[in-house]
Design a protein around this motif. Structure first.
Motif, PDB file in Angstrom:
ATOM      1  N   ARG A  30     -44.931  15.830   5.968  1.00  0.00           N
ATOM      2  CA  ARG A  30     -45.929  15.400   4.997  1.00  0.00           C
ATOM      3  C   ARG A  30     -45.387  15.559   3.572  1.00  0.00           C
ATOM      4  N   GLY A  31     -45.480  14.500   2.796  1.00  0.00           N
ATOM      5  CA  GLY A  31     -45.098  14.576   1.385  1.00  0.00           C
ATOM      6  C   GLY A  31     -43.623  14.398   1.105  1.00  0.00           C
ATOM      7  N   GLU A  32     -42.799  14.127   2.120  1.00  0.00           N
ATOM      8  CA  GLU A  32     -41.371  13.960   1.847  1.00  0.00           C
ATOM      9  C   GLU A  32     -40.996  12.488   1.712  1.00  0.00           C
ATOM     10  N   ILE A  33     -39.859  12.251   1.086  1.00  0.00           N
ATOM     11  CA  ILE A  33     -39.276  10.913   1.015  1.00  0.00           C
ATOM     12  C   ILE A  33     -38.129  10.887   2.016  1.00  0.00           C
ATOM     13  N   PHE A  34     -38.304  10.104   3.057  1.00  0.00           N
ATOM     14  CA  PHE A  34     -37.364  10.078   4.171  1.00  0.00           C
ATOM     15  C   PHE A  34     -36.658   8.732   4.187  1.00  0.00           C
ATOM     16  N   GLY A  35     -35.334   8.751   4.198  1.00  0.00           N
ATOM     17  CA  GLY A  35     -34.560   7.530   4.196  1.00  0.00           C
ATOM     18  C   GLY A  35     -34.025   7.189   5.577  1.00  0.00           C
ATOM     19  N   VAL A  36     -33.926   5.899   5.858  1.00  0.00           N
ATOM     20  CA  VAL A  36     -33.251   5.409   7.065  1.00  0.00           C
ATOM     21  C   VAL A  36     -32.194   4.416   6.595  1.00  0.00           C
ATOM     22  N   ILE A  37     -30.936   4.702   6.893  1.00  0.00           N
ATOM     23  CA  ILE A  37     -29.854   3.848   6.424  1.00  0.00           C
ATOM     24  C   ILE A  37     -29.066   3.289   7.596  1.00  0.00           C
ATOM     25  N   GLY A  38     -28.596   2.065   7.418  1.00  0.00           N
ATOM     26  CA  GLY A  38     -27.790   1.423   8.454  1.00  0.00           C
ATOM     27  C   GLY A  38     -27.341   0.060   7.970  1.00  0.00           C
ATOM     28  N   HIS A  39     -26.320  -0.483   8.617  1.00  0.00           N
ATOM     29  CA  HIS A  39     -25.857  -1.823   8.278  1.00  0.00           C
ATOM     30  C   HIS A  39     -26.867  -2.855   8.783  1.00  0.00           C
ATOM     31  N   SER A  40     -26.691  -4.109   8.365  1.00  0.00           N
ATOM     32  CA  SER A  40     -27.530  -5.194   8.890  1.00  0.00           C
ATOM     33  C   SER A  40     -27.406  -5.236  10.417  1.00  0.00           C
ATOM     34  N   GLY A  41     -28.560  -5.330  11.083  1.00  0.00           N
ATOM     35  CA  GLY A  41     -28.557  -5.364  12.541  1.00  0.00           C
ATOM     36  C   GLY A  41     -28.563  -4.008  13.206  1.00  0.00           C
ATOM     37  N   ALA A  42     -28.638  -2.934  12.399  1.00  0.00           N
ATOM     38  CA  ALA A  42     -28.623  -1.581  12.974  1.00  0.00           C
ATOM     39  C   ALA A  42     -29.934  -1.230  13.662  1.00  0.00           C
ATOM     40  N   GLY A  43     -31.024  -1.943  13.314  1.00  0.00           N
ATOM     41  CA  GLY A  43     -32.323  -1.667  13.926  1.00  0.00           C
ATOM     42  C   GLY A  43     -33.302  -0.977  13.001  1.00  0.00           C
ATOM     43  N   LYS A  44     -32.902  -0.763  11.750  1.00  0.00           N
ATOM     44  CA  LYS A  44     -33.753   0.027  10.853  1.00  0.00           C
ATOM     45  C   LYS A  44     -35.063  -0.682  10.471  1.00  0.00           C
ATOM     46  N   SER A  45     -35.017  -2.008  10.250  1.00  0.00           N
ATOM     47  CA  SER A  45     -36.254  -2.737   9.928  1.00  0.00           C
ATOM     48  C   SER A  45     -37.210  -2.732  11.116  1.00  0.00           C
ATOM     49  N   THR A  46     -36.673  -2.894  12.305  1.00  0.00           N
ATOM     50  CA  THR A  46     -37.526  -2.839  13.503  1.00  0.00           C
ATOM     51  C   THR A  46     -38.127  -1.445  13.655  1.00  0.00           C
TER      52      THR A  46
END
Length: 342
Positions: A30-46
């Motif tokens: 709760r209250g944190e800024i959490f990043g998800v990083i990956g190249h195009s096609g890594a699955g991060k948007s899904t």
């Protein structure tokens, strides 16, 4: 605030099944800024779209604020989605409506007086620094201003979570910095949990508390941002960290057998990683004097991450084999991470 457990998402195409997300588990406090990083096609948007069930996981569970979204009936899911704001790379503003009217859109069916809705939209536009553009149309706005409108619109329903899908990818570096500063401000003022996906490690470094590194649909590594930068474990994380400095150029010089990295028999090329609390100049000097070796700094990079200093030096250490080894052990004993490059 967010708990994903063994989430899988498989798309069926005319060419067969595509596993976009595979066995993904992660926690966002709760209250944190959490990043998800990956190249195009890594699955991060899904993955991020599975959090609000814009994409329904094939298997696995999604918990938000203690509620299992994957088990909710349609109407209750719709109510929960109002608590999850989302902004996108391309803004998606209504071109025929003013800035204020765009922010009012999510409040169309809200049970509150019209005057209160108007006041709320004005307050949100003040929060994002756009009070002076309240009656403008999107066509008259810059990219950064459009994203600020999108942020205000995403906050209209008082969400507890804000999802950012490549929110700064269409912006120039200066505008990106201003939007990240705004997200940081919103996070602090509203105690808003933010999940941000990006393919730029500089964005992660600038704003996030923790980060998950994705590749091939899987989360390869998770940790606080400083730890990932100081000691990345997966090949994907190492590649992203290298993209934020010029250390990869040293690898290129070695690979091409450049004369710049030609070593004598009594020399080693090593990368030294210094974290806050160990002074690189003092330790190198001590190692040189104590073990009779000579050190020549070939490359240096110092960064500030989460208010902590992270330094990387590529150094040529010259001396007898035993002296060199003792000097490196001395540095390791003083919490310096050692990587022999050549």
């Amino acid at each position: 605030m967010i708990l994903l457990k063994d989430v899988n998402k498989t798309f069926t195409t005319r060419y067969g099944n595509v596993d976009a997300v595979r066995d993904a588990s992660m926690e966002v406090s709760r209250g944190e800024i959490f990043g998800v990083i990956g190249h195009s096609g890594a699955g991060k948007s899904t993955l991020i779209r599975c959090i609000n069930l814009l994409e329904v996981p094939t298997t696995g569970s999604v918990m938000v604020d203690g509620v299992n979204l994957t088990e909710l009936p349609k109407k209750e899911l719709s109510n929960m989605r109002r608590k999850i704001g989302m902004i996108f790379q391309h803004f998606y503003l209504m071109p025929s409506r003013t800035v204020k009217q765009n922010v009012l859109l999510p409040l169309k069916n809200a049970k509150m007086p019209k005057a209160q809705k108007q006041r709320k939209a004005e307050e949100l536009l003040h929060l994002v620094g756009l009070s002076h553009r309240i009656n403008a149309y999107p066509s008259a706005l810059s990219g950064g201003e459009k994203q600020r409108v999108a942020i205000a619109r995403a906050l209209a329903n008082d969400p507890i979570v804000l999802l950012c899908d490549e929110a700064t990818s269409a912006l120039d570096p200066q505008t990106t910095k201003s939007i990240l500063n705004l997200l940081r401000e919103v996070n602090k003022k509203l105690n808003l949990t933010i999940v941000l996906i990006t393919h730029e490690m500089a964005v992660i470094k600038e704003i996030c508390h923790r980060v998950a590194v994705m590749d091939g649909g899987k989360i390869r590594e998770t940790g606080d941002v400083f730890s990932i930068f100081a000691a990345p474990q997966s090949d994907t994380a190492k590649e992203f960290v290298a993209s934020t400095n010029n250390l990869h150029k040293v690898d290129e010089l070695i690979a091409s057998d450049s004369p710049l990295v030609k070593l004598a028999p009594d020399e080693k090329l090593v990368k030294l990683t210094f974290t806050a609390g160990n002074a690189q100049d003092s330790l190198l000097h001590q190692a040189s004097v104590k073990f009779g070796v000579h050190t020549n700094i070939f490359f240096g990079n110092v960064d500030i991450i989460q208010n902590r200093t992270l330094g990387n030096l590529v150094v040529i250490i010259k001396g007898e084999g035993e002296g060199r080894d003792k000097a490196l052990r001395f540095l390791e004993e003083n919490n310096v991470r050692i990587e022999v490059m050549k």
